[in-house]
Write an enzyme that holds these catalytic residues in place. Structure first.
Site, PDB file in Angstrom:
ATOM      1  N   ARG A 159      -0.179   7.560  -2.902  1.00 55.05           N
ATOM      2  CA  ARG A 159       0.280   8.716  -2.109  1.00 55.05           C
ATOM      3  C   ARG A 159       1.746   9.024  -2.407  1.00 55.05           C
ATOM      4  O   ARG A 159       2.153  10.171  -2.487  1.00 55.05           O
ATOM      5  CB  ARG A 159       0.067   8.431  -0.617  1.00 55.05           C
ATOM      6  CG  ARG A 159      -1.383   8.614  -0.184  1.00 55.05           C
ATOM      7  CD  ARG A 159      -1.635   8.011   1.166  1.00 55.05           C
ATOM      8  NE  ARG A 159      -1.683   6.560   1.100  1.00 55.05           N
ATOM      9  CZ  ARG A 159      -1.604   5.764   2.154  1.00 55.05           C
ATOM     10  NH1 ARG A 159      -1.455   6.272   3.346  1.00 55.05           N
ATOM     11  NH2 ARG A 159      -1.672   4.451   2.002  1.00 55.05           N
ATOM     12  N   SER A 196      -6.977  -6.220  -5.710  1.00 53.82           N
ATOM     13  CA  SER A 196      -8.038  -6.831  -4.904  1.00 53.82           C
ATOM     14  C   SER A 196      -9.355  -6.848  -5.670  1.00 53.82           C
ATOM     15  O   SER A 196      -9.533  -6.114  -6.653  1.00 53.82           O
ATOM     16  CB  SER A 196      -8.215  -6.057  -3.590  1.00 53.82           C
ATOM     17  OG  SER A 196      -8.935  -4.859  -3.824  1.00 53.82           O
ATOM     18  N   SER A 235      -7.770  -5.335   5.215  1.00 53.23           N
ATOM     19  CA  SER A 235      -8.309  -5.083   3.877  1.00 53.23           C
ATOM     20  C   SER A 235      -8.602  -6.349   3.075  1.00 53.23           C
ATOM     21  O   SER A 235      -8.214  -6.453   1.899  1.00 53.23           O
ATOM     22  CB  SER A 235      -7.355  -4.167   3.094  1.00 53.23           C
ATOM     23  OG  SER A 235      -7.269  -2.909   3.712  1.00 53.23           O
ATOM     24  N   ASN A 239     -10.581  -3.456  -5.981  1.00 48.03           N
ATOM     25  CA  ASN A 239      -9.845  -2.458  -6.775  1.00 48.03           C
ATOM     26  C   ASN A 239     -10.514  -2.143  -8.122  1.00 48.03           C
ATOM     27  O   ASN A 239     -10.180  -1.149  -8.766  1.00 48.03           O
ATOM     28  CB  ASN A 239      -8.398  -2.901  -7.027  1.00 48.03           C
ATOM     29  CG  ASN A 239      -7.497  -2.781  -5.807  1.00 48.03           C
ATOM     30  OD1 ASN A 239      -6.522  -3.516  -5.665  1.00 48.03           O
ATOM     31  ND2 ASN A 239      -7.797  -1.853  -4.907  1.00 48.03           N
ATOM     32  N   TRP A 240     -11.506  -2.966  -8.541  1.00 49.61           N
ATOM     33  CA  TRP A 240     -12.221  -2.661  -9.789  1.00 49.61           C
ATOM     34  C   TRP A 240     -12.965  -1.336  -9.668  1.00 49.61           C
ATOM     35  O   TRP A 240     -13.320  -0.730 -10.691  1.00 49.61           O
ATOM     36  CB  TRP A 240     -13.234  -3.767 -10.133  1.00 49.61           C
ATOM     37  CG  TRP A 240     -12.623  -5.100 -10.421  1.00 49.61           C
ATOM     38  CD1 TRP A 240     -12.646  -6.185  -9.596  1.00 49.61           C
ATOM     39  CD2 TRP A 240     -11.911  -5.508 -11.589  1.00 49.61           C
ATOM     40  NE1 TRP A 240     -11.981  -7.241 -10.188  1.00 49.61           N
ATOM     41  CE2 TRP A 240     -11.533  -6.852 -11.415  1.00 49.61           C
ATOM     42  CE3 TRP A 240     -11.556  -4.866 -12.787  1.00 49.61           C
ATOM     43  CZ2 TRP A 240     -10.809  -7.573 -12.373  1.00 49.61           C
ATOM     44  CZ3 TRP A 240     -10.831  -5.584 -13.744  1.00 49.61           C
ATOM     45  CH2 TRP A 240     -10.476  -6.916 -13.529  1.00 49.61           C
ATOM     46  N   ASP A 260       0.819  -1.214   0.000  1.00 45.42           N
ATOM     47  CA  ASP A 260       0.000   0.000   0.000  1.00 45.42           C
ATOM     48  C   ASP A 260       0.858   1.273   0.000  1.00 45.42           C
ATOM     49  O   ASP A 260       2.001   1.268   0.459  1.00 45.42           O
ATOM     50  CB  ASP A 260      -0.910  -0.010   1.233  1.00 45.42           C
ATOM     51  CG  ASP A 260      -2.060   0.975   1.091  1.00 45.42           C
ATOM     52  OD1 ASP A 260      -2.377   1.376  -0.044  1.00 45.42           O
ATOM     53  OD2 ASP A 260      -2.642   1.340   2.121  1.00 45.42           O
ATOM     54  N   GLY A 261       0.252   2.348  -0.514  1.00 44.57           N
ATOM     55  CA  GLY A 261       0.896   3.658  -0.462  1.00 44.57           C
ATOM     56  C   GLY A 261       1.472   4.104  -1.804  1.00 44.57           C
ATOM     57  O   GLY A 261       2.073   5.182  -1.883  1.00 44.57           O
ATOM     58  N   ASN A 262       1.242   3.314  -2.858  1.00 42.78           N
ATOM     59  CA  ASN A 262       1.786   3.688  -4.173  1.00 42.78           C
ATOM     60  C   ASN A 262       1.234   5.025  -4.649  1.00 42.78           C
ATOM     61  O   ASN A 262       1.975   5.879  -5.160  1.00 42.78           O
ATOM     62  CB  ASN A 262       1.411   2.635  -5.231  1.00 42.78           C
ATOM     63  CG  ASN A 262       2.013   1.288  -4.943  1.00 42.78           C
ATOM     64  OD1 ASN A 262       2.913   1.164  -4.125  1.00 42.78           O
ATOM     65  ND2 ASN A 262       1.513   0.264  -5.622  1.00 42.78           N
ATOM     66  N   ARG A 286      -0.655   8.538 -10.360  1.00 43.27           N
ATOM     67  CA  ARG A 286      -0.736   7.363  -9.478  1.00 43.27           C
ATOM     68  C   ARG A 286      -0.086   6.142 -10.134  1.00 43.27           C
ATOM     69  O   ARG A 286       0.531   5.311  -9.468  1.00 43.27           O
ATOM     70  CB  ARG A 286      -2.197   7.064  -9.143  1.00 43.27           C
ATOM     71  CG  ARG A 286      -2.857   8.109  -8.231  1.00 43.27           C
ATOM     72  CD  ARG A 286      -4.331   7.765  -8.019  1.00 43.27           C
ATOM     73  NE  ARG A 286      -4.479   6.415  -7.498  1.00 43.27           N
ATOM     74  CZ  ARG A 286      -4.333   6.112  -6.208  1.00 43.27           C
ATOM     75  NH1 ARG A 286      -4.072   7.047  -5.328  1.00 43.27           N
ATOM     76  NH2 ARG A 286      -4.479   4.865  -5.807  1.00 43.27           N
ATOM     77  N   ARG A 333      -5.149  -2.018   9.025  1.00 41.49           N
ATOM     78  CA  ARG A 333      -6.256  -2.944   8.745  1.00 41.49           C
ATOM     79  C   ARG A 333      -5.785  -4.012   7.772  1.00 41.49           C
ATOM     80  O   ARG A 333      -4.769  -3.840   7.098  1.00 41.49           O
ATOM     81  CB  ARG A 333      -7.485  -2.210   8.208  1.00 41.49           C
ATOM     82  CG  ARG A 333      -7.198  -1.300   7.054  1.00 41.49           C
ATOM     83  CD  ARG A 333      -8.469  -0.626   6.510  1.00 41.49           C
ATOM     84  NE  ARG A 333      -8.106   0.412   5.556  1.00 41.49           N
ATOM     85  CZ  ARG A 333      -8.008   1.705   5.858  1.00 41.49           C
ATOM     86  NH1 ARG A 333      -8.277   2.140   7.070  1.00 41.49           N
ATOM     87  NH2 ARG A 333      -7.644   2.576   4.937  1.00 41.49           N
TER      88      ARG A 333
END
Ligand code: FPP
Length: 241
Positions: free
Chosen positions: A21, A62, A193, A65-66, A17-19, A30, A191
């Site tokens: 940001r 995930s 997720s 993510n769609w 995670d964090g790509n 992004r 979390r």
């Protein structure tokens, strides 16, 4: 246990995670963040193998993510496909076997082909397993397994009393993985997720504030050091209790 003792987890799972940001903070798209995340995944794989970790699971896309904008979804699909094509030789050179978790049949055909091709090409490798989670959700994994078991019961091929945790686990997407020992989440959120809900039952959680594209091997060493200090009781009592 002394501070010097290092316990190597057998199976490490990562929520990459964090790509987004990471990219936005640099004034980039992004998608650039996801590209940097891909290179972080490569560094992570090398570091994990050098530390004799048996299996790693990476959350690449995930089932939720769609819901992202179509250009970002398309970019991720292409990125994963390209990474598989480009890294295949590297996986083979390092004896890494690719396994795939997720509803792969819903993915674009070229990505499905790349996944199957990489699975076949690495099938004989036995140094480390990379379980790539694509179109993956822990809840659908469990419900897909439950549906298949229900189908077998309805067909008379299984009895209700045959169903138990070990047996249920054998109907997950990649059944023969060791349980997750260590779950790493960069990006600062605390979390899980929907990631490997069954497999992380007794995993040690290691959150990181750094974004995934900034991952370095030292972060894995810090995670392993912290893991080594944890007292895992699996619901029982500590040996000295
Ligand atoms: C979450 O960050 C990251 C993803 C949804 C994609 C992760 C995929 C890769 C890094 C590609 C790796 C490919 C291979 C083959 C290993 P985010 O976009 O939610 O970040 P944010 O929370 O900062 O917005």
């Amino acid at each position: 246990m002394t501070d010097e003792q290092v316990l190597i987890p057998r199976h490490v799972a990562v929520i990459m995670d964090g790509n987004g940001r990471w990219a936005v903070e640099r004034g980039l798209d992004r998608e650039e963040g996801h590209r940097a995340g891909r290179h972080a995944a490569r560094r992570f794989m090398r570091a994990a193998q050098a530390r004799d970790i048996e299996a790693v699971s990476l959350y690449a896309f995930s089932t939720e993510n769609w819901a992202r904008p179509t250009p970002e979804v398309d970019a991720l699909m292409e990125l994963i496909e390209t990474a598989l094509l480009v890294e295949l030789q590297e996986l083979c050179r390092h004896g890494v076997r690719l396994k795939v978790s997720g509803r792969r049949w819903e993915l674009p055909a070229p990505l499905q082909r790349a996944l199957s091709n990489a699975e076949e090409a690495t099938a004989a490798n036995d140094d480390m397993i990379l379980n790539l989670c694509v179109n993956y959700g822990g809840q659908v994994e469990i419900t897909d397994a439950a549906k298949e078991i229900a189908r077998l019961v309805a067909a008379g091929e299984l009895q209700l009393d045959d169903i138990g945790p070990d047996m249920f686990g054998s109907y997950l997407y990649v059944p023969d993985l060791p349980p997750v020992d260590l779950l790493i989440r960069p990006g600062g959120d605390l979390r899980v997720s929907n990631f490997m809900l069954w497999q992380i039952a007794y995993a040690e959680f290691y959150p990181m504030t750094e974004y995934w594209p900034d991952f370095q091997p030292e972060h894995l060493d810090a995670a392993i050091a912290e893991y080594s200090r944890r007292q895992r009781r699996f619901g029982g009592l500590a040996l000295d209790d």
